[in-house]
Design an enzyme around this catalytic site. Structure first.
Site, mmCIF file in Angstrom:
data_model
loop_
_atom_site.group_PDB
_atom_site.id
_atom_site.type_symbol
_atom_site.label_atom_id
_atom_site.label_comp_id
_atom_site.label_asym_id
_atom_site.label_seq_id
_atom_site.Cartn_x
_atom_site.Cartn_y
_atom_site.Cartn_z
ATOM 1 N N HIS A 70 0.788 -1.222 0.000
ATOM 2 C CA HIS A 70 0.000 0.000 0.000
ATOM 3 C C HIS A 70 0.824 1.278 0.000
ATOM 4 C CE1 HIS A 70 -3.631 -2.253 -0.022
ATOM 5 N NE2 HIS A 70 -3.191 -2.975 0.972
ATOM 6 N N LYS A 101 -2.391 -8.708 -9.134
ATOM 7 C CA LYS A 101 -2.237 -10.149 -8.862
ATOM 8 C C LYS A 101 -3.010 -10.589 -7.619
ATOM 9 C CE LYS A 101 2.256 -10.864 -11.124
ATOM 10 N NZ LYS A 101 2.771 -9.515 -11.412
ATOM 11 N N ASP A 104 -6.652 -14.174 -3.276
ATOM 12 C CA ASP A 104 -7.279 -14.572 -2.010
ATOM 13 C C ASP A 104 -8.703 -15.112 -2.231
ATOM 14 O OD1 ASP A 104 -7.619 -14.814 0.807
ATOM 15 O OD2 ASP A 104 -6.322 -13.067 1.103
ATOM 16 N N ASN A 107 -14.439 -13.306 -0.928
ATOM 17 C CA ASN A 107 -14.862 -12.217 -0.058
ATOM 18 C C ASN A 107 -13.747 -11.183 0.156
ATOM 19 O OD1 ASN A 107 -16.888 -11.094 1.891
ATOM 20 N ND2 ASN A 107 -15.194 -11.473 3.307
ATOM 21 N N THR A 108 -12.530 -11.645 0.319
ATOM 22 C CA THR A 108 -11.409 -10.714 0.537
ATOM 23 C C THR A 108 -11.072 -9.922 -0.726
ATOM 24 O OG1 THR A 108 -10.521 -12.160 2.238
ATOM 25 C CG2 THR A 108 -8.996 -10.553 1.318
ATOM 26 N N TYR A 230 14.049 -13.026 -19.947
ATOM 27 C CA TYR A 230 13.576 -12.196 -21.054
ATOM 28 C C TYR A 230 13.623 -12.890 -22.411
ATOM 29 C CZ TYR A 230 13.857 -8.234 -17.821
ATOM 30 O OH TYR A 230 13.671 -7.377 -16.767
ATOM 31 N N ARG A 249 11.709 -2.433 -17.225
ATOM 32 C CA ARG A 249 13.050 -1.857 -17.129
ATOM 33 C C ARG A 249 13.734 -1.678 -18.480
ATOM 34 N NH1 ARG A 249 14.602 -6.025 -12.537
ATOM 35 N NH2 ARG A 249 12.997 -7.123 -13.712
HETATM 36 O O1 6AU Z 1 10.328 -5.773 -17.809
HETATM 37 P P1 6AU Z 1 10.515 -5.899 -16.315
HETATM 38 O O2 6AU Z 1 11.218 -7.180 -15.924
HETATM 39 O O3 6AU Z 1 11.139 -4.684 -15.698
HETATM 40 O O4 6AU Z 1 9.053 -5.920 -15.687
HETATM 41 C C1 6AU Z 1 8.134 -6.941 -15.953
HETATM 42 C C2 6AU Z 1 6.815 -6.602 -15.292
HETATM 43 C C3 6AU Z 1 6.907 -6.476 -13.776
HETATM 44 C C4 6AU Z 1 6.301 -7.754 -13.231
HETATM 45 O O5 6AU Z 1 5.572 -7.495 -12.052
HETATM 46 C C5 6AU Z 1 5.366 -8.196 -14.351
HETATM 47 O O6 6AU Z 1 5.882 -7.650 -15.564
HETATM 48 N N1 6AU Z 1 5.248 -9.670 -14.525
HETATM 49 C C6 6AU Z 1 3.978 -10.303 -14.551
HETATM 50 C C7 6AU Z 1 2.707 -9.620 -14.678
HETATM 51 C C8 6AU Z 1 2.548 -8.422 -15.473
HETATM 52 O O7 6AU Z 1 1.704 -10.110 -14.231
HETATM 53 C C9 6AU Z 1 3.913 -11.700 -14.561
HETATM 54 C C10 6AU Z 1 5.088 -12.467 -14.736
HETATM 55 O O8 6AU Z 1 5.046 -13.681 -14.876
HETATM 56 N N2 6AU Z 1 6.281 -11.806 -14.818
HETATM 57 C C11 6AU Z 1 6.379 -10.430 -14.737
HETATM 58 O O9 6AU Z 1 7.508 -9.917 -14.854
HETATM 59 O O10 6AU Z 1 6.091 -5.368 -13.428
#
Ligand code: 6AU
Length: 284
Positions: A70, A101, A104, A107-108, A230, A249
């Site tokens: 938060h 993501k 839970d 309800n939550t 990547y 990034r």
């Molecule tokens: O290009 P990056 O590595 O700087 O950022 C990748 C973004 C991050 C992760 O929280 C998200 O993608 N991500 C997700 C998502 C979007 O749900 C799932 C996953 O399996 N891998 C991942 O990197 O903000």
């Protein structure tokens, strides 16, 4: 097959308003790029978004690790940030994907999605959830999101080394999505997943067009020190059949000191690469 249909054609067949708007924006802006902005200061957050706005069709708002803790991560989170974010989304014609993501019980997640400090459902067009609790998480989120015209992505696979989301787990994620096609508009996954029953064996209904959004996209490096892996935009869109590349990034660099010109140059580079791969796919 969905692979050879344009984003625009696919938009026409979608009944979920968020999916329709996203596909239309992608077509209009010639962009299948989603920029992920994982920074912890409101100023950097907004200036990156303003800089990349012209290139991206989807902005991934702050990452889940930020949201889970938060206000203490986006240190200066407030209503004003949401207001400015929405103004930018109109100015640059992009949708907002809050990568929350959820994971839970129904309800939550209803409370987390609709309320708290962030009131995600009130501003994020799209959000995502882990299917780990089963179909009830989708029902809970749908009870909040559907009346607002929102869409949900299920995490069927992850980009990280050693991810547990594979095999039967991925198949079950797809199964859950198929039972809630009004609200689940697609998946976070690394490939189109035809082999896990998405379209296999059964006739493809026009409305059963799940979008595949793929993180772990980078042109310079193959991973980070914490398990991220990547692939190139070309491998993801052309070879793996995914629809949207999620890049963080690779576009804005590694810290809060934002270099606007460099950020724009890389955003355009990823947009071009992603779009070229898509156009090549359409011609196949
Ligand atoms: O290009 P990056 O590595 O700087 O950022 C990748 C973004 C991050 C992760 O929280 C998200 O993608 N991500 C997700 C998502 C979007 O749900 C799932 C996953 O399996 N891998 C991942 O990197 O903000």
């Amino acid at each position: 097959s969905v692979l050879t249909r344009s984003y625009g054609e696919r938009a026409a067949h979608h009944s979920n308003p968020a999916a329709k708007a996203l596909l239309e924006t992608m077509e209009r802006k010639k962009s299948n790029l989603c920029v992920s902005v994982d920074v912890s200061k409101k100023d950097s957050f907004l200036s990156i978004i303003d800089a990349v706005g012209p290139y991206a069709s989807l902005i991934k708002a702050f990452a889940p690790r930020l949201l889970l803790t938060h206000v203490d991560i986006i240190e200066d989170f407030d209503e004003e940030l949401v207001k400015q974010l929405l103004e930018l989304s109109v100015k640059h014609d992009f949708l907002i994907f809050e990568d929350r993501k959820f994971a839970d019980i129904g309800n939550t997640v209803v409370l987390q999605y609709s309320g708290g400090v962030h009131r995600i459902a009130s501003w994020a067009h799209i959000t995502n959830a882990h299917p780990i609790p089963g179909p009830s998480i989708v029902s809970g989120l749908a009870s909040v999101g559907l009346p607002l015209g929102r869409g949900l992505l299920l995490l069927a696979e992850m980009s990280t080394q050693g991810s547990l989301a594979h095999g039967a787990y991925t198949e079950d994620a797809v199964h859950i999505a198929r039972t809630r096609r009004d609200f689940v508009i697609g998946f976070i996954a690394q490939r189109r997943m035809e082999g896990v029953g998405l379209y296999a064996g059964e006739a493809l209904d026009e409305s059963e067009d799940f979008m595949i959004l793929t993180p772990g996209v980078g042109l310079e490096v193959t991973g980070d020190a914490l398990g991220q892996q990547y692939n190139t935009p070309r491998a993801v869109v052309l070879e793996a059949g995914c629809d949207i590349i999620i890049v963080g990034r690779g576009i804005y660099g590694k810290n809060n000191a934002v270099d606007i010109a460099a950020t724009q140059t890389s955003a355009e580079r990823y947009r071009k690469e992603g779009w070229r791969a898509y156009e090549e796919r359409l011609r196949r």
